[in-house]
Scaffold this motif. Structure first.
Motif, short mmCIF file in Angstrom:
data_model
loop_
_atom_site.label_atom_id
_atom_site.label_comp_id
_atom_site.label_asym_id
_atom_site.label_seq_id
_atom_site.Cartn_x
_atom_site.Cartn_y
_atom_site.Cartn_z
N MET A 42 0.84 -1.18 0.00
CA MET A 42 0.00 0.00 0.00
C MET A 42 0.88 1.24 0.00
N THR A 43 0.52 2.20 -0.83
CA THR A 43 1.35 3.39 -0.93
C THR A 43 0.81 4.59 -0.15
N LEU A 44 -0.39 4.45 0.39
CA LEU A 44 -0.95 5.56 1.15
C LEU A 44 -0.88 5.25 2.64
N GLU A 45 -0.42 6.24 3.41
CA GLU A 45 -0.37 6.11 4.86
C GLU A 45 -1.15 7.27 5.46
N GLY A 46 -1.89 6.98 6.51
CA GLY A 46 -2.71 8.01 7.13
C GLY A 46 -2.34 8.25 8.57
N VAL A 77 -3.18 12.25 4.67
CA VAL A 77 -2.91 11.09 3.81
C VAL A 77 -1.63 11.39 3.04
N THR A 78 -0.65 10.48 3.16
CA THR A 78 0.65 10.67 2.54
C THR A 78 0.91 9.56 1.52
N ASN A 79 1.41 9.93 0.35
CA ASN A 79 1.83 8.94 -0.64
C ASN A 79 3.25 8.50 -0.29
N SER A 80 3.37 7.34 0.32
CA SER A 80 4.68 6.84 0.74
C SER A 80 5.31 5.94 -0.32
N GLY A 81 4.68 5.83 -1.46
CA GLY A 81 5.20 4.98 -2.53
C GLY A 81 6.15 5.74 -3.45
N ARG A 103 -12.36 8.33 1.35
CA ARG A 103 -13.49 7.88 0.55
C ARG A 103 -13.20 7.90 -0.94
N ALA A 104 -11.95 7.69 -1.32
CA ALA A 104 -11.58 7.61 -2.74
C ALA A 104 -12.12 6.32 -3.33
N ARG A 105 -12.39 6.34 -4.62
CA ARG A 105 -13.01 5.18 -5.26
C ARG A 105 -12.09 3.96 -5.35
N ASP A 106 -10.83 4.13 -5.71
CA ASP A 106 -9.96 2.98 -5.94
C ASP A 106 -8.78 2.87 -4.98
N GLU A 107 -8.73 3.74 -4.00
CA GLU A 107 -7.63 3.73 -3.03
C GLU A 107 -8.21 3.69 -1.62
N THR A 108 -7.47 3.05 -0.72
CA THR A 108 -7.93 2.98 0.67
C THR A 108 -6.85 3.54 1.60
N CYS A 109 -7.32 4.15 2.67
CA CYS A 109 -6.42 4.64 3.71
C CYS A 109 -7.27 4.91 4.94
N GLU A 110 -6.75 4.51 6.10
CA GLU A 110 -7.46 4.71 7.35
C GLU A 110 -6.47 5.06 8.43
N ALA A 111 -6.93 5.83 9.40
CA ALA A 111 -6.10 6.17 10.55
C ALA A 111 -7.00 6.23 11.79
#
Length: 114
Positions: free
Chosen positions: A1-5, A24-28, A98-106
């Motif tokens: 996963m490239t997103l971190e929250g 939400v950070t793009n860590s990829g 709440r993005a359609r194709d990406e997930t991230c939770e904190a």
């Protein structure tokens, strides 16, 4: 996963209101495009054990519009919500993208004094 929250709470006096800041950070290593189907880009929920105490979107209407946001590697974006009438107690706050194709939770612990 490239997103971190990460989820932080703030407020001068948490008895008056609690502000939630979801980062939400793009860590990829590649760009990520977040696509949204309405104006509510993140959901915020307060839980007391298994019981839901508050949900940001309850009773609100959001514009139905397609939008997107692109995050380059290392980029971040923030979403905010406010619980304007907090009830004293100990809670777990959960922020979900709440993005359609990406997930991230904190998650974060929240304490509202009496």
């Amino acid at each position: 996963m490239t997103l971190e929250g990460t989820l932080e709470t703030a407020g001068d006096d948490p008895r008056d209101a609690v502000l939630f800041v979801f980062t939400v950070t793009n860590s990829g290593t590649e760009r990520v495009t977040l696509q949204f189907s309405d104006a509510c880009n993140a959901e915020f929920v307060l839980e007391d054990g298994d019981e839901e105490v508050w949900r940001f979107s309850d009773g609100r209407v959001f514009a139905q519009m397609l939008s997107s946001e692109t995050l380059a590697p290392g980029d971040e974006t923030t979403y905010e919500a406010e619980w304007s009438d907090p009830v004293p107690g100990e809670y777990t706050a959960v922020a979900t993208l709440r993005a359609r194709d990406e997930t991230c939770e904190a998650r974060a612990d929240v304490s509202v004094p009496p």
